[in-house]
Scaffold this motif. Structure first.
Motif, PDB file in Angstrom:
ATOM      1  N   UNK A 187     -22.953 -52.823   4.133  1.00  0.00           N
ATOM      2  CA  UNK A 187     -24.351 -53.177   3.849  1.00  0.00           C
ATOM      3  C   UNK A 187     -24.775 -52.677   2.467  1.00  0.00           C
ATOM      4  N   UNK A 188     -25.207 -53.598   1.639  1.00  0.00           N
ATOM      5  CA  UNK A 188     -25.829 -53.263   0.356  1.00  0.00           C
ATOM      6  C   UNK A 188     -27.339 -53.423   0.464  1.00  0.00           C
ATOM      7  N   UNK A 189     -27.756 -54.418   1.243  1.00  0.00           N
ATOM      8  CA  UNK A 189     -29.179 -54.675   1.456  1.00  0.00           C
ATOM      9  C   UNK A 189     -29.374 -55.102   2.900  1.00  0.00           C
ATOM     10  N   UNK A 190     -30.451 -54.590   3.519  1.00  0.00           N
ATOM     11  CA  UNK A 190     -30.762 -54.933   4.907  1.00  0.00           C
ATOM     12  C   UNK A 190     -32.237 -55.296   5.006  1.00  0.00           C
ATOM     13  N   UNK A 191     -32.517 -56.536   5.425  1.00  0.00           N
ATOM     14  CA  UNK A 191     -33.883 -57.014   5.647  1.00  0.00           C
ATOM     15  C   UNK A 191     -34.061 -57.261   7.141  1.00  0.00           C
ATOM     16  N   UNK A 192     -35.088 -56.642   7.720  1.00  0.00           N
ATOM     17  CA  UNK A 192     -35.325 -56.761   9.158  1.00  0.00           C
ATOM     18  C   UNK A 192     -36.739 -57.261   9.401  1.00  0.00           C
ATOM     19  N   UNK A 241     -30.999 -51.168  -0.527  1.00  0.00           N
ATOM     20  CA  UNK A 241     -32.348 -51.677  -0.274  1.00  0.00           C
ATOM     21  C   UNK A 241     -32.550 -51.927   1.203  1.00  0.00           C
ATOM     22  N   UNK A 242     -33.686 -51.472   1.723  1.00  0.00           N
ATOM     23  CA  UNK A 242     -34.081 -51.720   3.110  1.00  0.00           C
ATOM     24  C   UNK A 242     -35.507 -52.252   3.128  1.00  0.00           C
ATOM     25  N   UNK A 243     -35.727 -53.375   3.816  1.00  0.00           N
ATOM     26  CA  UNK A 243     -37.086 -53.875   4.034  1.00  0.00           C
ATOM     27  C   UNK A 243     -37.286 -54.099   5.521  1.00  0.00           C
ATOM     28  N   UNK A 244     -38.481 -53.757   5.992  1.00  0.00           N
ATOM     29  CA  UNK A 244     -38.854 -53.955   7.390  1.00  0.00           C
ATOM     30  C   UNK A 244     -40.229 -54.607   7.409  1.00  0.00           C
ATOM     31  N   UNK A 294     -29.479 -42.398  -0.012  1.00  0.00           N
ATOM     32  CA  UNK A 294     -29.266 -42.910  -1.366  1.00  0.00           C
ATOM     33  C   UNK A 294     -29.954 -44.248  -1.604  1.00  0.00           C
ATOM     34  N   UNK A 295     -30.890 -44.632  -0.759  1.00  0.00           N
ATOM     35  CA  UNK A 295     -31.629 -45.873  -0.967  1.00  0.00           C
ATOM     36  C   UNK A 295     -32.265 -45.903  -2.352  1.00  0.00           C
ATOM     37  N   UNK A 296     -32.276 -47.096  -2.953  1.00  0.00           N
ATOM     38  CA  UNK A 296     -32.965 -47.291  -4.225  1.00  0.00           C
ATOM     39  C   UNK A 296     -34.273 -48.055  -4.060  1.00  0.00           C
ATOM     40  N   UNK A 297     -34.402 -48.797  -2.951  1.00  0.00           N
ATOM     41  CA  UNK A 297     -35.615 -49.589  -2.720  1.00  0.00           C
ATOM     42  C   UNK A 297     -35.942 -49.593  -1.243  1.00  0.00           C
ATOM     43  N   UNK A 298     -37.211 -49.369  -0.921  1.00  0.00           N
ATOM     44  CA  UNK A 298     -37.692 -49.379   0.458  1.00  0.00           C
ATOM     45  C   UNK A 298     -38.990 -50.162   0.510  1.00  0.00           C
ATOM     46  N   UNK A 299     -39.031 -51.158   1.381  1.00  0.00           N
ATOM     47  CA  UNK A 299     -40.240 -51.952   1.544  1.00  0.00           C
ATOM     48  C   UNK A 299     -40.591 -52.069   3.015  1.00  0.00           C
ATOM     49  N   UNK A 300     -41.865 -51.823   3.350  1.00  0.00           N
ATOM     50  CA  UNK A 300     -42.324 -51.936   4.737  1.00  0.00           C
ATOM     51  C   UNK A 300     -43.681 -52.616   4.745  1.00  0.00           C
ATOM     52  N   UNK A 301     -43.831 -53.605   5.622  1.00  0.00           N
ATOM     53  CA  UNK A 301     -45.101 -54.314   5.752  1.00  0.00           C
ATOM     54  C   UNK A 301     -45.533 -54.305   7.205  1.00  0.00           C
TER      55      UNK A 301
END
Length: 574
Positions: A166-171, A194-197, A221-228
């Motif tokens: 996993x390099x990027x995970x969008x949930x 990168x992780x987005x939820x 070591x995440x570089x980007x985190x997005x949560x909505x």
């Protein structure tokens, strides 16, 4: 004559008459055999035609690059540029163009299937396609888009099997899911950047830890985190490498239990964050026990949109910002202006001192305030449901002291606002004022109060002012106010503070009605004795309301996700 010696052209020429002659005499099985032979021959013919085309003579490496461009054309998301953040379901991974390439010809299909990078952007809308992409991507790092509408066990299994890639995970968390949050706490993801939820809608509040650590380690070591649509939890990890943070739509237990406290706790774990975007802070988030200042010295932009003004302003007062940072508090709302206060004075004095120009427009319940420096900016756009912004602007220097401002551009209908503002900027050298005539506020009185404030003795009447420019958006020439202007210029000259430049801008409508000779006669004494440069500027506004480029969303800010248009900066003057 043997068939080997017969040319292809001769055989093809004899084919049509043979079919017409013998077709009706053939059995069904014989026709099927004939169809198979002809179909196979057509495949070979089409293959040869493709070989003779110019594009098919390109080396496989070049074709592969073209395939990447076609597969990702117009879609920065697939290149790792992120998804749109909304409260609705995310769009599917666009795979149509990629799949179309595999059906052009055998060579193209072989080349596409031999390039694992083409298949690294994967979703689970169709399980067969998901499994095919996972296989074709080999062991390369992948971007995976999952939906909790699938069972928790199904999601856990796919994450366990491919966590190491996993390099990027969008949930996307769906309302009909059988679990409220994705199963991330025990996941080992050594290469995840990168992780987005995103929650589709409000979910039931569950009694669980509000700030659980994600994955199987406290440091991530995440570089980007997005949560909505944040309702019941925020990650409790330490994120030393995180540069992009997007958090919107706070509700439920996270607000009731002190949203600002949990938010600042998270920010304290993101020392390297450069792009911080907060949205949807509700009125209930105003009360907070948070007192500790959070240092964010790597920050480049801080945006808070579509929120109540009180928690947005309080959050800003809890952040220790660098000198060169762009802060945008946009589309804020409040019930009463008097409630928009700070938790404590803004700690970022270097940032505030870097701002040397100010733009203020206010009309009744609306406020537009932008302060800028060479590499820094403060944007506040807000609307109050009751009252106006007069008292708040009168004490602006107690909330946001701006001691370095030398240029002020303003527009207001309340005659008291300009004198209240001017006393706060002793270093002001240029003032541009746009007159906005209103029935309830006589424009001549607005100008008289302005000129009176500039003529007063003492340190609060802009002692360094050299340039005055006034836009007159009225057909009434009397609003130019030559007599009060003459009195003000005379008073300043007597105090040893003479103006060097006075420009009166008449827009197109006003300019058409001006008796320019009469106005020049009235202004003559000013130009002759008191001011070096006096002009009436026709058909051009001396106040220019143009958004600076620093407020435009940069490609780096959208490196991992695309912001909705409503959350980007736009000039909407009252």
């Amino acid at each position: 004559m043997s068939l080997e010696s017969v040319s292809l052209e001769t055989l093809v020429g004899a084919l049509r008459p043979a079919i017409q002659r013998d077709l009706e005499m053939q059995s069904r099985s014989a026709l099927l055999r004939t169809e198979a032979i002809l179909s196979d021959a057509l495949l070979h013919l089409r293959y040869r035609l493709n070989v003779l085309t110019a594009v098919d003579r390109l080396p496989p490496e070049i074709l592969h690059k073209i395939f990447e461009h076609v597969a990702y054309a117009g879609n920065r998301v697939s290149r790792g540029g992120g998804m749109y953040f909304t409260q609705k379901r995310k769009k599917r991974v666009p795979a149509r163009h990629l799949l179309d390439l595999t059906h052009v010809c055998k060579r193209w299909r072989d080349i596409a299937l031999s390039g694992p990078r083409l298949w690294t952007n994967i979703d689970d809308h169709k399980l067969a396609q998901r499994d095919a992409f996972l296989h074709r991507s080999g062991q390369l790092p992948i971007t995976l888009h999952l939906h909790t509408k699938r069972s928790a066990q199904c999601m856990k299994q796919i994450l366990r099997d491919h966590a190491h890639r996993l390099r990027r995970l969008d949930i996307t968390v769906h309302s009909e899911a059988d679990h409220d949050t994705p199963p991330l706490q025990d996941l080992h993801v050594p290469h995840l950047e990168c992780l987005t939820v995103v929650s589709e809608s409000r979910l039931p509040d569950l009694d669980r830890e509000i700030m659980p650590p994600l994955f199987d380690q406290r440091v991530s070591d995440l570089k980007a985190l997005g949560m909505s649509c944040i309702q019941s939890w925020l990650p409790g990890n330490h994120f030393p490498r995180l540069t992009h943070l997007y958090l919107t739509n706070f509700s439920g237990r996270i607000v009731v239990s002190d949203a600002l406290l949990h938010l600042t706790s998270l920010l304290a774990n993101t020392p390297a964050v450069q792009y911080l975007h907060i949205g949807g802070l509700s009125r209930n988030a105003s009360g907070t026990s948070a007192q500790d200042t959070v240092p964010l010295h790597a920050l480049k932009t801080f945006t808070c949109t579509t929120s109540y003004a009180q928690p947005a302003i309080r959050l800003l007062s809890l952040l220790d910002l660098p000198r060169d940072v762009v802060v945008r508090l946009d589309k804020l709302e409040c019930l009463e202006v008097a409630t928009v206060t700070l938790a404590h004075p803004i700690p970022s004095t270097a940032f505030l001192h870097s701002l040397n120009s100010l733009e203020v427009v206010t009309e009744n319940e609306e406020l537009h305030l932008i302060a800028q420096g060479p590499r820094s900016g403060l944007w506040i756009q807000a609307e109050c449901f009751t009252g106006d912004w007069f008292d708040w602007l009168s004490r602006l220097d107690t909330l946001f002291p701006l001691p370095s401002v030398t240029t002020l551009q303003a527009s207001a209908v309340d005659e008291g606002i300009m004198p209240a503002l001017l006393r706060q900027f002793p270093l002001l050298t240029e003032l541009r004022f746009c007159l906005k005539p209103e029935e309830d506020f006589p424009s001549d009185e607005v100008l008289r109060r302005l000129y009176g404030a500039l003529a007063a003795p003492g340190p609060h009447s802009c002692p360094r002012l050299e340039t005055l420019k006034v836009d007159v958006n009225s057909d009434n020439v009397l609003f130019l106010g030559p007599t009060p202007l003459l009195a003000m210029a005379t008073a300043r000259a007597a105090l040893g503070r003479p103006l060097r430049t006075v420009h009166i801008g008449a827009g197109a409508e006003t300019a058409a009605t001006l008796d320019e000779d009469a106005i020049r006669t009235a202004l003559g004494p000013i130009e002759a004795r008191l001011v070096e440069d006096v002009r009436i500027v026709r058909d051009w506004e001396v106040c220019s309301w143009v958004m600076d480029r620093m407020w435009q969303t940069t490609s780096e800010a959208e490196r991992y996700w695309r912001l909705p248009s409503a959350e980007k900066a736009s000039y909407e003057l009252p």
